[in-house]
Write an enzyme that holds these catalytic residues in place. Structure first.
Site: not given
Ligand code: XBP
Ligand code: MG
Length: 232
Positions: A17, A80, A126, A10, A8
């Protein structure tokens, strides 16, 4: 070696976060909205994965005012996109580092011939920013498969992103181990049949991880043999 470790992003590769939360707030301010997500509210909003879905959740379930009545999708997409710009700028500015043990586990896995993948809800831009900031130019080449964001119809805790990673790796679930930080991520990987190590993060440490194969504070205290033991 036909084994893979699927990470994963984040909360797992890095504690991202807080930077996401600040980026959301910068985008809200830039759009002239009075919204501001503090840490307690953000922890609650993280129940919904995906930044666009999280904004919609805030509007529809928290009664946030200021969003247009018509074409809400376009409004959320634009907001966003501004958040993603703010986030990637902060990451490129060097405010994030890898969580303890991540770099050494990735190095050990590569040295032993394990294949590496990412399965994440976050936006691809990101990932590029985080990998460049933490691994430099070699970052993107570390992971043979990167499944992210809107590339799957249903975000975590749905299994879609892990199923897509298995498909692109062309490996069965039993030949992979996932590393996650959240219950949403754990449920996603488990629903895809992938044994999961959980390293809870600052926003997820109070969640339950009963389905995990292993729960540890971080990867620094983990002997690579403990990961190998999770494979059949
Ligand atoms: C975590 C998420 C993402 C991030 C924000 O992804 O749910 O939505 O919070 O990133 P993961 P975006 O733990 O699966 O890496 O705003 O780009 O969605
Ligand atoms: Mg995560």
């Amino acid at each position: 070696m036909n084994r893979a470790i699927i990470f994963d992003v984040d909360g797992t590769l890095a504690e991202t976060e807080e930077t996401h939360r600040k980026a959301f707030n910068r985008a809200f301010e830039g759009a002239g909205l009075s919204w501001s997500w503090d840490q307690d509210l953000y922890r609650a909003l993280l129940a919904v994965t995906g930044g666009k879905e999280r904004i919609r959740h805030f509007i529809e379930d928290y009664g946030a005012e200021g969003a247009p009545k018509d074409d809400l999708d376009a409004f959320i997409r634009k907001l966003h996109a501004e958040k993603t710009t703010a986030y990637t700028q902060m990451v490129k500015g060097g405010e994030l580092e890898l969580r303890p043990g991540v770099r050494s586990v990735i190095a050990a896995a590569r040295q032993k011939g394990y294949r590496l993948a990412l399965a994440t809800t976050t936006t691809p831009a990101n990932i590029d920013a985080l990998l460049a900031a933490t691994f430099g130019d070699t970052g993107n080449s570390l992971f043979e498969v990167i499944c992210a964001g809107d590339s799957v119809p249903n975000k975590k805790p749905a299994p879609d992103v892990y199923l897509r990673a298995l498909e692109e790796l062309d490996l069965p679930a039993g030949s992979c181990v996932a590393v996650e930080d959240s219950r949403n991520g754990l449920l996603s990987a488990c629903a895809a049949g992938v044994a999961t190590i959980v390293t809870p993060g600052i926003y997820t440490c109070d969640e339950s991880f009963d389905e995990a194969a292993l729960v540890i504070d971080n990867l620094e205290s983990l002997d690579f043999a403990a990961i190998e033991a999770l494979f059949p």
